[in-house]
Write a protein that holds these residues in place. Structure first.
Motif, mmCIF file in Angstrom:
data_model
loop_
_atom_site.group_PDB
_atom_site.id
_atom_site.type_symbol
_atom_site.label_atom_id
_atom_site.label_comp_id
_atom_site.label_asym_id
_atom_site.label_seq_id
_atom_site.Cartn_x
_atom_site.Cartn_y
_atom_site.Cartn_z
ATOM 1 N N MET A 160 -7.735 9.963 2.438
ATOM 2 C CA MET A 160 -7.041 8.802 1.871
ATOM 3 C C MET A 160 -6.280 8.091 2.977
ATOM 4 O O MET A 160 -5.704 8.731 3.851
ATOM 5 C CB MET A 160 -6.069 9.293 0.795
ATOM 6 N N PHE A 214 -4.370 4.125 4.597
ATOM 7 C CA PHE A 214 -4.016 2.710 4.575
ATOM 8 C C PHE A 214 -5.014 1.983 5.468
ATOM 9 O O PHE A 214 -5.362 2.478 6.535
ATOM 10 C CB PHE A 214 -2.608 2.495 5.125
ATOM 11 N N GLU A 254 2.197 1.698 -3.400
ATOM 12 C CA GLU A 254 1.143 2.209 -4.287
ATOM 13 C C GLU A 254 0.956 3.707 -4.070
ATOM 14 O O GLU A 254 0.826 4.486 -5.019
ATOM 15 C CB GLU A 254 -0.159 1.460 -3.987
ATOM 16 N N TRP A 255 0.951 4.110 -2.812
ATOM 17 C CA TRP A 255 0.787 5.530 -2.484
ATOM 18 C C TRP A 255 1.924 6.361 -3.082
ATOM 19 O O TRP A 255 1.681 7.420 -3.662
ATOM 20 C CB TRP A 255 0.759 5.690 -0.952
ATOM 21 N N LEU A 290 -5.209 0.033 0.296
ATOM 22 C CA LEU A 290 -5.136 1.490 0.207
ATOM 23 C C LEU A 290 -6.474 2.043 -0.254
ATOM 24 O O LEU A 290 -7.021 1.586 -1.256
ATOM 25 C CB LEU A 290 -4.042 1.881 -0.792
ATOM 26 N N GLN A 330 0.831 -1.211 0.000
ATOM 27 C CA GLN A 330 0.000 0.000 0.000
ATOM 28 C C GLN A 330 0.868 1.264 0.000
ATOM 29 O O GLN A 330 0.560 2.244 -0.679
ATOM 30 C CB GLN A 330 -0.913 0.034 1.228
ATOM 31 N N ILE A 331 1.952 1.203 0.774
ATOM 32 C CA ILE A 331 2.846 2.370 0.805
ATOM 33 C C ILE A 331 3.476 2.569 -0.575
ATOM 34 O O ILE A 331 3.595 3.700 -1.065
ATOM 35 C CB ILE A 331 3.916 2.197 1.903
#
Lengths: 314, 462
Positions: B331, B333, A231-232, B338, A228-229
């Motif tokens: 936004m 996590f 992707e961010w 995400l 996720q990080i």
């Protein structure tokens, strides 16, 4: 892979520009060293030690800033960074040269210093995590002013866990205890003020520029949160990249430095920077309810409880 | 061509509380026997002039007809017990003194403060579909029923046997069963309009008999859930949304198979990752196969009792397989991946003062969303030269791209919220909430100029 996955490369290609840095915002003892170490090992990132660059407007102000903090161990990260980037090694000689380099550029604005580091590193996302950025509002304001487009990761940890870690570090390091065992640096107070500051100043940022993450959740579920990080940040999240992140010990800063700059990171991390997945999986969030071990007969201040609940603790 | 009704196609068909400006809210609406019914409410009933009503709209003449009025009952200790949320918002203001100045009678007052929820349902004893209406009352909320739209009779005891229950919300039908949940607590000492003494869902297949069964475990098994805040059907299931001051709203669902209490499964926890800043589920609605959910902190975005906020509203949507998307909000996590706001709108749909999504509804292929926007209170607080703000109406054809249809309370900053939406053959009806009365009380000390209307409005868009 998402469209954003090539953001870092695209930014680098655009007119020689570099990707925006990532700043991890958290008070001391919030898992910042291990998290910075992990993120910094991504093939498209470069993890830095604590630079403490936001303590002043110029390199000179930073070098002599914030009372005894910089003189005691606050300079080590800068010294090790320049030794590594200029000479490719960290030893007493290269550290001494780094110190000369810094002193002779005391008028450099911090942005120029950072840009210099970026040029040395190349087109990678610089990852920085100095807890001192949250020591005062002016420091974080300076960060936001100097890097208005940067990404900010507000890393949080349960106030009881943070305090236990602070107290444990102070017990093990007399020189730290000497400086820190004062009412103003009560671990609960530092936790509350730091996180209030981070919440207040990052909340108005555009959608997605600042993200918040519980350290306990991240470290106990790296498989869930690391992609996720990535992707961010718009960087690769393939197995090879994730595997590289699982080895923070490969960073040139993930060990004790030479005697004239031994620190630059959390002492425990420097001693043992390797990820122990089983230990991390056991990380649990403590409770907000109950007596404080360091202030017998007292519980958390209602303001602390309010903020902690807002951040997801109970 | 867009299916969204633009602002110029909305017209006001009721204003100033239809003659009772203290009737601040068009709280509920339903299309029944070819006509629109609305249930009005008054935040602080003091006398007969405040009596809330159920009204019927005659589209051909444009006139409104009162079909039911709350009866008047003798005042007792509960009649003026302070609203524990409001008291802290307006500290320093003597509410009783304000009432006396209005010259209201204090001997009798309306039994009901308003009518919170409406729903068409045919129970076992109903010869045909009936309109069921839940009331808000300091003497115990009741459920009313009408078959003809003119005669309304209570079914069951006040509070369904617990007179401390202020109201029932979310009258919801799944198959041949009617669901509801208690809303609000009334006591001799204080009133809470939202948090109930019982955190359960109730169900019946025959409301006329007044027998309701417990359909869920207390708080869905979590003692931190302080209320079942909203109910809705989607995907052939009943969804229940909670208020949870410790960890934020939760969403549960059941197929309601077998005999109650039913098996409920968790769908979204921990305020969908925003924790207690998504204190409560405030609105739900199924659209194109997904369940859309509004969350936030009711009132002025700050829960004074539990000291939560300020915060702004968020919107999520749930797919049948329980996966979910963030539509508008911060936004983040999450354990589920995400979450990027698909509308690219942040908290409050980009407006900090949108404290809660108060109404969701579907009409002619588009979903509509009404907010509670409290900027007018802030205007007074900071002595702004002009009072600004008011509700917003948003709409989307795909649930992701949203456009602002009506802003600033349709020109009246006291029009703080859209409380109810009803899709009908005549078009989309919008029922509003007007806070002029409270604004006046606060603004009087500052000589704020308030030359705008009080009382709810109803808009019709087509």
């Amino acid at each position: 892979m998402l469209e954003t996955a090539t953001m870092a490369e695209t930014a680098a290609e655009r007119g020689g520009g570099y990707p925006e840095p990532l700043f991890i915002l958290a008070p001391p003892r919030s898992f910042t060293s291990i998290v910075c170490g992990i993120l910094g090992q991504h093939p498209q990132c470069y993890g830095l030690p604590e630079l403490n660059l936001f303590l002043g407007d110029t390199l000179g102000e930073v070098w002599g800033g914030f009372a005894g903090f910089m003189k005691s161990f606050g300079r080590d990260g800068l010294l090790r960074t320049f030794a590594q980037l200029h000479d490719g090694a960290q030893n007493e000689d290269t550290i001494a040269r780094a110190q000369q380099w810094i002193i002779s550029r005391s008028d450099w604005p911090i942005r120029k210093v950072f840009d210099h580091i970026q040029e040395q590193v190349g087109p990678k996302i610089l990852v920085e995590k100095s807890p001192s950025t949250l020591f005062r509002a002016e420091f974080l304001e300076r960060a936001l002013r100097t890097f208005p487009e940067a990404n900010y990761l507000h890393l949080i940890r349960h106030p009881r866990g943070t305090a236990a870690s602070v107290l444990s570090l102070r017990a093990a390091h007399e020189e730290i205890a000497r400086v820190a065992n004062v009412p103003m640096l009560d671990p609960e107070r530092v936790w509350r003020i730091s996180h209030e500051l981070s919440v207040t100043l990052t909340e108005p940022l555009p959608v997605g520029q600042s993200m918040r993450l519980k350290g306990e959740a991240l470290l106990s579920h790296l498989d869930v949160y690391l992609p996720q990080i990535c992707e961010w940040l718009g960087i690769r999240s393939d197995a090879e990249a994730i595997e590289a992140m699982m080895h923070p010990e490969n960073s040139p800063y993930a060990c004790e430095g030479p005697p004239n700059a031994p620190r630059g990171n959390d002492p425990n991390f420097l001693e043992n920077p390797t990820i122990d997945p089983e230990r991390l999986a056991r990380i649990k969030e403590p409770s907000l309810v109950g007596e404080l071990s360091w202030r017998p007969g007292e519980n958390f201040d209602p303001r602390t409880v309010k903020l902690a609940r807002q951040l997801g603790y109970s | 061509m867009s299916k969204i009704i633009t602002e110029d196609r909305f017209r006001v068909i009721a204003s100033e509380g239809l003659g009772r400006v203290s009737n601040a809210t068009a709280h509920s609406m339903a299309w029944f026997r070819g006509q629109l019914y609305i249930g009005t409410s008054c935040g602080n009933v003091s006398g007969s002039a405040d009596t809330p009503r159920i009204m019927r709209f005659h589209a051909d003449s444009g006139e409104w007809e009162t079909v039911y009025e709350s009866p008047l009952v003798p005042v007792n200790k509960r009649s003026h017990a302070p609203d524990r949320q409001l008291v802290k918002h307006v500290k320093g203001i003597d509410l009783d003194r304000y009432q006396q100045r209005r010259g209201v009678s204090t001997d009798v007052i309306p039994r009901d403060a308003g009518f919170r929820s409406m729903c068409l349902f045919q129970g076992r004893s109903d010869p045909e579909p009936a309109l069921y209406v839940s009331s808000m009352s300091r003497y115990g909320g009741q459920i009313l029923r009408t078959l003809d739209g003119e005669s309304f009779e209570p079914v069951g005891e006040p509070g369904l046997g617990n007179p401390d229950i202020y109201s029932f919300r979310g009258l919801t039908v799944l198959g041949d069963r009617l669901f509801t949940s208690p809303a609000g607590t009334t006591t001799d000492e204080w009133l809470d309009r939202n948090l109930a003494p019982e955190m359960r869902v109730y169900v019946t297949d025959d409301p006329v008999k007044g027998t309701w069964e417990i359909a869920s475990e207390e708080g869905f098994g979590d003692p931190a859930n302080m209320a079942i805040y909203a109910l809705c059907t989607a995907h052939g299931m009943v969804y229940g949304g909670t208020a949870n001051p410790e960890r934020g709203m939760q969403i549960w669902r059941t197929r309601a198979e077998g005999k109650p209490p039913f098996v409920w499964e968790p769908v979204v926890m921990d305020g969908a990752g925003a924790f207690n800043h998504n204190l409560a589920v405030s609105a739900m609605c199924e659209f194109k196969g997904d369940l859309y959910i509004g969350g936030g902190i009711t009132g002025l975005g700050y829960d004074t009792v539990h000291d939560i906020g300020p915060a702004s509203a968020e919107v999520i949507r749930i797919h049948p397989d329980k996966s979910w998307d963030l539509i508008a909000g911060r936004m983040r996590f999450t354990p589920d991946g995400l979450k990027v706001p698909l509308s690219l709108l942040g908290p409050g749909l980009g407006d900090f003062y949108n404290s809660v999504v108060w109404a969701l509804g579907v009409h002619d292929g588009a979903i509509y969303l009404g907010t509670h926007q409290w900027e007018s209170f802030r205007s007074i607080e900071i002595d702004a030269p002009e009072i600004v703000g008011g509700y917003q109406l948003w709409a989307s054809e795909d649930g992701e791209n949203w456009e602002l249809v009506i802003d600033d309370g349709h020109g009246n900053p006291a029009e703080l919220g859209i409380r109810t939406l009803a899709s009908t053959p005549l078009g989309l009806f919008v029922g509003t909430h007007n806070h002029k009365r409270l604004l006046q009380m606060i603004g009087r000390r500052k000589q704020a100029k308030m030359d705008f209307n009080g009382g709810f409005e109803v808009l019709l868009g087509k």
